[in-house]
Design a protein around this motif. Structure first.
Motif, PDB file in Angstrom:
ATOM      1  N   THR A 111       0.808  -1.217   0.000  1.00 36.86           N
ATOM      2  CA  THR A 111       0.000   0.000   0.000  1.00 36.86           C
ATOM      3  C   THR A 111       0.844   1.271   0.000  1.00 36.86           C
ATOM      4  N   ASN A 112       1.917   1.295   0.766  1.00 37.34           N
ATOM      5  CA  ASN A 112       2.796   2.473   0.806  1.00 37.34           C
ATOM      6  C   ASN A 112       3.871   2.417  -0.272  1.00 37.34           C
ATOM      7  N   GLN A 113       3.863   1.346  -1.061  1.00 36.56           N
ATOM      8  CA  GLN A 113       4.802   1.118  -2.154  1.00 36.56           C
ATOM      9  C   GLN A 113       6.253   1.078  -1.676  1.00 36.56           C
ATOM     10  N   ASP A 114       6.451   0.582  -0.455  1.00 39.03           N
ATOM     11  CA  ASP A 114       7.807   0.441   0.087  1.00 39.03           C
ATOM     12  C   ASP A 114       8.612  -0.587  -0.700  1.00 39.03           C
ATOM     13  N   PHE A 115       8.002  -1.740  -1.003  1.00 40.34           N
ATOM     14  CA  PHE A 115       8.677  -2.800  -1.751  1.00 40.34           C
ATOM     15  C   PHE A 115       8.970  -2.311  -3.166  1.00 40.34           C
ATOM     16  N   LYS A 116       7.975  -1.719  -3.789  1.00 44.08           N
ATOM     17  CA  LYS A 116       8.134  -1.194  -5.158  1.00 44.08           C
ATOM     18  C   LYS A 116       9.264  -0.165  -5.208  1.00 44.08           C
ATOM     19  N   ARG A 117       9.293   0.737  -4.256  1.00 44.52           N
ATOM     20  CA  ARG A 117      10.319   1.778  -4.207  1.00 44.52           C
ATOM     21  C   ARG A 117      11.701   1.174  -3.930  1.00 44.52           C
ATOM     22  N   ALA A 118      11.768   0.199  -3.024  1.00 42.39           N
ATOM     23  CA  ALA A 118      13.044  -0.444  -2.693  1.00 42.39           C
ATOM     24  C   ALA A 118      13.645  -1.160  -3.901  1.00 42.39           C
ATOM     25  N   MET A 119      12.806  -1.618  -4.811  1.00 40.80           N
ATOM     26  CA  MET A 119      13.272  -2.319  -6.003  1.00 40.80           C
ATOM     27  C   MET A 119      13.413  -1.374  -7.199  1.00 40.80           C
ATOM     28  N   SER A 120      13.189  -0.088  -6.991  1.00 44.68           N
ATOM     29  CA  SER A 120      13.304   0.945  -8.039  1.00 44.68           C
ATOM     30  C   SER A 120      12.395   0.660  -9.231  1.00 44.68           C
ATOM     31  N   ILE A 121      11.173   0.264  -8.942  1.00 47.17           N
ATOM     32  CA  ILE A 121      10.198  -0.048  -9.992  1.00 47.17           C
ATOM     33  C   ILE A 121       9.408   1.215 -10.317  1.00 47.17           C
ATOM     34  N   ALA A 122       9.389   1.564 -11.582  1.00 47.60           N
ATOM     35  CA  ALA A 122       8.653   2.754 -12.015  1.00 47.60           C
ATOM     36  C   ALA A 122       7.221   2.406 -12.413  1.00 47.60           C
ATOM     37  N   ASN A 123       7.047   1.325 -13.174  1.00 48.18           N
ATOM     38  CA  ASN A 123       5.739   0.978 -13.722  1.00 48.18           C
ATOM     39  C   ASN A 123       5.425  -0.493 -13.522  1.00 48.18           C
ATOM     40  N   VAL A 124       4.138  -0.787 -13.435  1.00 48.57           N
ATOM     41  CA  VAL A 124       3.671  -2.166 -13.411  1.00 48.57           C
ATOM     42  C   VAL A 124       3.052  -2.462 -14.766  1.00 48.57           C
ATOM     43  N   PRO A 125       3.009  -3.715 -15.189  1.00 48.57           N
ATOM     44  CA  PRO A 125       3.480  -4.917 -14.506  1.00 48.57           C
ATOM     45  C   PRO A 125       5.004  -5.033 -14.519  1.00 48.57           C
ATOM     46  N   TYR A 126       5.510  -5.620 -13.466  1.00 49.82           N
ATOM     47  CA  TYR A 126       6.943  -5.799 -13.297  1.00 49.82           C
ATOM     48  C   TYR A 126       7.138  -7.093 -12.529  1.00 49.82           C
ATOM     49  N   THR A 127       8.010  -7.937 -13.010  1.00 51.14           N
ATOM     50  CA  THR A 127       8.214  -9.247 -12.403  1.00 51.14           C
ATOM     51  C   THR A 127       9.663  -9.411 -11.972  1.00 51.14           C
ATOM     52  N   ILE A 128       9.836  -9.869 -10.746  1.00 47.89           N
ATOM     53  CA  ILE A 128      11.159 -10.156 -10.203  1.00 47.89           C
ATOM     54  C   ILE A 128      11.186 -11.636  -9.828  1.00 47.89           C
ATOM     55  N   VAL A 129      12.208 -12.343 -10.289  1.00 49.54           N
ATOM     56  CA  VAL A 129      12.374 -13.755  -9.964  1.00 49.54           C
ATOM     57  C   VAL A 129      13.535 -13.871  -8.982  1.00 49.54           C
ATOM     58  N   VAL A 130      13.280 -14.561  -7.871  1.00 49.00           N
ATOM     59  CA  VAL A 130      14.267 -14.712  -6.802  1.00 49.00           C
ATOM     60  C   VAL A 130      14.527 -16.194  -6.555  1.00 49.00           C
ATOM     61  N   LYS A 131      15.794 -16.531  -6.432  1.00 50.89           N
ATOM     62  CA  LYS A 131      16.185 -17.892  -6.076  1.00 50.89           C
ATOM     63  C   LYS A 131      17.348 -17.804  -5.096  1.00 50.89           C
ATOM     64  N   ASN A 132      17.265 -18.565  -4.025  1.00 51.75           N
ATOM     65  CA  ASN A 132      18.295 -18.560  -2.987  1.00 51.75           C
ATOM     66  C   ASN A 132      18.587 -17.140  -2.501  1.00 51.75           C
ATOM     67  N   LYS A 133      17.515 -16.388  -2.283  1.00 55.37           N
ATOM     68  CA  LYS A 133      17.547 -15.026  -1.739  1.00 55.37           C
ATOM     69  C   LYS A 133      18.169 -13.989  -2.667  1.00 55.37           C
ATOM     70  N   LYS A 134      18.449 -14.334  -3.905  1.00 55.92           N
ATOM     71  CA  LYS A 134      19.048 -13.406  -4.874  1.00 55.92           C
ATOM     72  C   LYS A 134      18.108 -13.201  -6.058  1.00 55.92           C
ATOM     73  N   ILE A 135      18.077 -11.988  -6.563  1.00 50.73           N
ATOM     74  CA  ILE A 135      17.307 -11.709  -7.768  1.00 50.73           C
ATOM     75  C   ILE A 135      18.067 -12.300  -8.947  1.00 50.73           C
ATOM     76  N   VAL A 136      17.401 -13.170  -9.700  1.00 48.03           N
ATOM     77  CA  VAL A 136      18.060 -13.850 -10.811  1.00 48.03           C
ATOM     78  C   VAL A 136      17.488 -13.464 -12.175  1.00 48.03           C
ATOM     79  N   TYR A 137      16.339 -12.776 -12.173  1.00 50.09           N
ATOM     80  CA  TYR A 137      15.737 -12.396 -13.451  1.00 50.09           C
ATOM     81  C   TYR A 137      14.721 -11.293 -13.198  1.00 50.09           C
TER      82      TYR A 137
END
Length: 157
Positions: A111-137
Motif C-alpha cells: 500500500t505504501n509502495q515500500d517494496f516497489k520503491r526499494a526495487m526501483s520499480i517505475a511501472n507495473v506490470p513488473y516481475t522479479i524472480v528470486v532464487k536462494n535469496k538473490k534476484i536472478v531475473y
C-alpha cells in the motif's frame, strides 16, 4: 560507447546480486509477511509479480500465470506472489478482484509502495524472480504469451 556498456554491465550486476529488502507487508487476509524470512527456501523460485487493480496488462498476466502455475509446479519448485501496488484509495478493490478471479496466489499489499520503491520499480506490470535469496531475473511489462517465455527462463534456473 564503451563507457555506456560498462555502466550497463555494472548496473545489471548490482541488480542481479541484490537480495529482497527487509520489509514486511500484509497479505489480503491481514497476516504480516516478512520478505526476508518468509521467502527463503533453498532452490525454490519465487516470482514476485507487481501489479495494480487498474492495470489491464497486470491482470491479464496474473490470469495467465494462474492458469499455468500447476503445470509449472510439476516441473519446477516455484511460488508466485502477486504484489498489489494499489494505494489506500484503490486497495479496497484488491481482495474482491483476487477472489473473483480465483487466483491461487499469495497476494501481498504494498500500500505504501515500500517494496516497489526499494526495487526501483517505475511501472507495473513488473516481475522479479528470486532464487536462494538473490534476484536472478527481471521482466518489465507484459505482452500476451510472455508467460511462456518466463517459464522457459525459469526452467534454466
Amino acid at each position: 560507447m564503451k563507457n555506456l556498456y560498462l555502466i550497463a554491465f555494472f548496473v545489471s550486476i548490482n541488480v542481479f546480486s541484490q537480495e529482497l529488502p527487509n520489509i514486511s507487508l500484509q497479505n489480503i487476509e491481514g497476516k504480516t509477511i516478512s520478505l526476508k524470512n518468509d521467502f527463503k527456501e533453498n532452490d525454490k523460485i519465487y516470482i514476485f509479480s507487481f501489479w495494480a487493480t487498474w492495470c489491464g496488462p497486470c491482470v491479464n498476466e496474473l490470469d495467465e500465470m494462474n492458469d499455468l502455475q500447476e503445470e509449472w509446479k510439476k516441473n519446477i519448485n516455484v511460488e508466485i506472489v502477486a504484489v498489489a501496488t494499489d494505494d489506500s484509495r484503490t486497495q479496497k478493490r484488491v481482495k474482491p478482484l483476487v477472489k473473483g478471479k480465483e487466483w491461487n496466489y499469495n497476494v501481498l499489499l504494498d500500500t505504501n509502495q515500500d517494496f516497489k520503491r526499494a526495487m526501483s520499480i517505475a511501472n507495473v506490470p513488473y516481475t522479479i524472480v528470486v532464487k536462494n535469496k538473490k534476484i536472478v531475473y527481471i521482466q518489465n511489462g507484459y505482452v500476451p504469451g510472455g508467460e511462456k517465455d518466463l517459464y522457459e527462463k525459469l526452467k534454466t534456473l
